[in-house]
Enzyme design. Sequence first.
Site, PDB file in Angstrom:
ATOM      1  N   HIS A  36       0.872  -1.178   0.000  1.00  0.00           N
ATOM      2  CA  HIS A  36       0.000   0.000   0.000  1.00  0.00           C
ATOM      3  C   HIS A  36       0.906   1.224   0.000  1.00  0.00           C
ATOM      4  O   HIS A  36       1.667   1.425   0.962  1.00  0.00           O
ATOM      5  CB  HIS A  36      -0.889   0.004   1.246  1.00  0.00           C
ATOM      6  CG  HIS A  36      -1.747  -1.222   1.357  1.00  0.00           C
ATOM      7  ND1 HIS A  36      -3.043  -1.278   0.907  1.00  0.00           N
ATOM      8  CD2 HIS A  36      -1.462  -2.462   1.846  1.00  0.00           C
ATOM      9  CE1 HIS A  36      -3.533  -2.488   1.124  1.00  0.00           C
ATOM     10  NE2 HIS A  36      -2.603  -3.230   1.681  1.00  0.00           N
ATOM     11  N   GLU A  51      -7.086 -12.416   6.154  1.00  0.00           N
ATOM     12  CA  GLU A  51      -6.054 -11.832   7.025  1.00  0.00           C
ATOM     13  C   GLU A  51      -6.585 -11.953   8.453  1.00  0.00           C
ATOM     14  O   GLU A  51      -6.045 -12.673   9.269  1.00  0.00           O
ATOM     15  CB  GLU A  51      -5.795 -10.368   6.635  1.00  0.00           C
ATOM     16  CG  GLU A  51      -4.745  -9.670   7.488  1.00  0.00           C
ATOM     17  CD  GLU A  51      -4.570  -8.178   7.156  1.00  0.00           C
ATOM     18  OE1 GLU A  51      -5.488  -7.583   6.566  1.00  0.00           O
ATOM     19  OE2 GLU A  51      -3.508  -7.619   7.513  1.00  0.00           O
TER      20      GLU A  51
END
Length: 337
Positions: free
Chosen positions: A18, A199
């Site tokens: 990211h 996740e």
Amino acid sequence: MPVDDFLAGLPKVELHLHLEGSLEPELAFSIAKRNAISLPYADVEDLRAAYRFTRLQDFLDIYYRGMSVLRTEQDFYDLTFAYLTRMHAQSVRHVEVFFDPQAHTHRGVPFETVLDGVYRALIDGERLYGITFHLILCFLRHLDEEDGFATLEQALPHQDRIFGVGLDSSEVGHPPAKFSRLFSRCRDEGFTVMAHAGEEGPPDYVWQALDGLQVARIDHGNRALEDPELVRRLAQSGHTLTVCPLSNLRLCVVDRMEDHPIRTMLEAGLRPTVNSDDPAYFGGYMTENYRAVVEGLALSREEVVRLARNGIDGSFASNDRKAVLHDELNAYLAQTA
Ligand code: HPA
Ligand code: ZN
């Protein structure tokens, strides 16, 4: 050759990064200063000391606060170029990077300001460092699907610069199925699609990403291991998992690096890769992530090479580019044998 040197020089590919998560405290403070913004931290050390998380949401709160200093095209350029300069120093040859436009447009920063700055840096990184790239727009899953559709409308005129779309932010309570219409439209528009799944969220979210969103890749995917049927499915389909070891440790997805599931994934016939996620927040970039699993799990050279090859094969680079990346890797292995 010491293993640290081997890992530093190993030609690498990053598939889960990211850009906003590569904002180092030093750069955050210098950008805040030139934009006349005050951060609620005394200094760089104070900000870094806040990087203590026990779960994804704790991190996300600080991540959104940190990126709020980014306002101008030059800010997004500097952020992206700083990341690429680090990747060049770490022998990274190809990157596929996420950006979160809604986190900026919701603060009044125009979509084009973000995209223009990021993209200009990516072009410069390819020209100056030879790092090839794809840019992936991530939808924030804590927002509703309508907001995603509005963001897609802003992206469509720039499809020549945006390769694919992903799904990130708060996972639990925001299953992939919430975005099935949006992702169907994105696929129809020709975007390659992927999603964070497994996740913190359960294996069912990975199933939804595969069967509902029809993703080409799973970001993270750790919790897929809890479901043997899902493991069989992933082994058979060959979906790449973009695993992020230091992120997993810092967000308490694993308790200790010795417990990290990446070797289990390899042994189960899955295709894990090593990535950094939000390196400014989680204590390391690509080389540090490789080092963490090599040390924590005592991975063999063959296992490391398998992970590096998975990075090339799991990328969306062209076949020609993949062949070049494999050649570079082979030359490095011959030279370090
Ligand atoms: N998970 C979900 N959303 C994110 C992450 C992550 O690790 N990093 C930035 N946005
Ligand atoms: Zn991520």
